[in-house]
Write an enzyme that holds these catalytic residues in place. Sequence first.
Site, short mmCIF file in Angstrom:
data_model
loop_
_atom_site.label_atom_id
_atom_site.label_comp_id
_atom_site.label_asym_id
_atom_site.label_seq_id
_atom_site.Cartn_x
_atom_site.Cartn_y
_atom_site.Cartn_z
N ARG A 37 0.82 -1.22 0.00
CA ARG A 37 0.00 0.00 0.00
C ARG A 37 0.85 1.26 0.00
O ARG A 37 0.48 2.26 -0.63
CB ARG A 37 -0.94 -0.01 1.21
CG ARG A 37 -2.13 -0.91 0.97
CD ARG A 37 -3.11 -0.91 2.12
NE ARG A 37 -4.39 -1.44 1.68
CZ ARG A 37 -5.32 -1.92 2.49
NH1 ARG A 37 -5.12 -1.93 3.81
NH2 ARG A 37 -6.45 -2.37 2.01
N LYS A 194 -20.08 -17.70 -1.07
CA LYS A 194 -21.52 -17.60 -0.90
C LYS A 194 -22.19 -16.62 -1.85
O LYS A 194 -21.66 -15.56 -2.14
CB LYS A 194 -21.82 -17.15 0.53
CG LYS A 194 -21.44 -18.18 1.56
CD LYS A 194 -21.77 -17.66 2.94
CE LYS A 194 -21.61 -18.76 3.97
NZ LYS A 194 -21.87 -18.24 5.32
N GLY A 354 -10.20 -9.84 -1.69
CA GLY A 354 -9.10 -10.32 -0.85
C GLY A 354 -8.63 -11.71 -1.23
O GLY A 354 -7.45 -11.94 -1.49
N GLY A 377 -13.49 -3.92 -0.25
CA GLY A 377 -14.86 -3.43 -0.15
C GLY A 377 -15.21 -2.37 -1.18
O GLY A 377 -16.30 -2.39 -1.77
P1 ADP Z 1 -13.08 -12.66 -2.33
O1 ADP Z 1 -12.44 -12.43 -0.99
O2 ADP Z 1 -12.07 -12.65 -3.43
O3 ADP Z 1 -14.23 -11.73 -2.60
P2 ADP Z 1 -14.75 -14.75 -1.31
O4 ADP Z 1 -14.40 -14.35 0.08
O5 ADP Z 1 -16.12 -14.52 -1.79
O6 ADP Z 1 -13.69 -14.15 -2.34
O7 ADP Z 1 -14.53 -16.32 -1.48
C1 ADP Z 1 -13.34 -17.00 -1.17
C2 ADP Z 1 -13.60 -18.27 -0.42
O8 ADP Z 1 -14.49 -19.13 -1.12
C3 ADP Z 1 -12.34 -19.06 -0.21
O9 ADP Z 1 -12.08 -19.13 1.18
C4 ADP Z 1 -12.64 -20.42 -0.80
O10 ADP Z 1 -12.13 -21.50 -0.02
C5 ADP Z 1 -14.16 -20.46 -0.77
N1 ADP Z 1 -14.70 -21.42 -1.73
C6 ADP Z 1 -14.61 -21.39 -3.06
N2 ADP Z 1 -15.19 -22.47 -3.61
C7 ADP Z 1 -15.67 -23.23 -2.61
C8 ADP Z 1 -16.38 -24.47 -2.52
N3 ADP Z 1 -16.70 -25.16 -3.61
N4 ADP Z 1 -16.69 -24.93 -1.30
C9 ADP Z 1 -16.33 -24.22 -0.20
N5 ADP Z 1 -15.69 -23.04 -0.20
C10 ADP Z 1 -15.34 -22.55 -1.39
#
Ligand code: ADP
Length: 397
Positions: A37, A194, A354, A377
Amino acid sequence: MMAWKTLDQMEIAGKKVLTRVDINVPVEDGTVTDTTRIDRIVPTIEAIKAKGGIPILLAHFGRPKGKVVPEMSLRITLPALEEAFGQTVKFADGNYADAVAQLETGDILLLENVRFAPGEEKNDPEFAARLATLGDVYCNDAFSAAHRAHASTEALAKLLPACAGRLMAEELGALEAALGSPNRPVGAVVGGAKVSTKLDLLNNLVEKLDVLIIGGGMANTFLLAKGASLGGSLVEADLTDTAREIMAKAKTTGCRIILPVDGLVAREFKEGAAAEVIALNADTTLEADQMVLDAGPESVHAVLAEFSGLKTLIWNGPLGAFEIPPFDTATVAAAKIAAELTADKRLVSVAGGGDTVAALNQADAADGFTYISTAGGAFLEWMEGKTLPGVAALDQQ
Ligand code: ADP
Ligand code: MG
């Protein structure tokens, strides 16, 4: 559209430039462990100095919630700032007016954690007015804090001639190229855990994209909505109606939705767990302890075929549980191809989030992307189509 000014459009010779930066860096045992950063604001500081301005840095560190918390003093960042800027950085933790009065051309001043003041997070106009007395010009280079309407990101911008710093301008330019007025076809990978955390994102993207590739845990919920039974997989059963609504909306907007057609399925979520490839469709029925933890080879093939037809790609969220091999396979393969297509100038690729940034780094692909947003965010809110108060406040003049 972009109604804000850049540093190049500002008259700043001999002026004090209140510069909002994000230097909320990770620290361990009193030292900064990752200077990313700090490194990214260097061009802005150099530009201000080159134009004869004196940068006065405004920043937050941690969440002191309006109180002085000595462990959250920005003093800790001074050695890393001095290293990055190649010069001494002055620091003021009180009596700001005096510190500012003593500044000379060539100086850089860092003010103490702006969140020590109760007025900061309240976007208090009086606090902003006091900050405004310390400088002549306002420059916001903290895109990652622009989704918050705080005194140093919002109210202050309206009190002084205001502009975007280099990093802010670069980030907004990249986002505009990705989703504002992209070269088409434009597609996105939206993955991760999710649906519930990315509802606004999915709803905005299906209005704007030609192709939406859904992966990760959230694809499970879409497959569930189509009738699959996915055993112990991560699903959000209460969101199947929402998933159906998103698919219906995509039909009306002409956005194709691509779901995985196979998955890497295991009974344990641990490194090297025995995993098998299973076809995924409306008729799939898994056993109670079986979990879809990554996209399978056919799905990866389909994703790569989609990539090669795109001119612009947005990526948020991994295609699988990438932290634990072999469930990083699909994400790594797709990331490498996106980086290659970008290197061949066939694709503009913009990624953020992240875990996404961590996954792309793990795939050694991050450097190959056109732009990687580290703004978390703020990146998501921009992609959701929301107005960022810190950006909107720059638009007024
Ligand atoms: P970002 O931080 O890039 O926005 P998210 O926080 O939405 O991404 O998602 C990342 C998480 O999703 C990771 O911890 C990963 O392990 C989980 N994940 C991805 N695919 C699956 C799956 N099929 N089952 C369980 N967890 C999953
Ligand atoms: Mg995450």
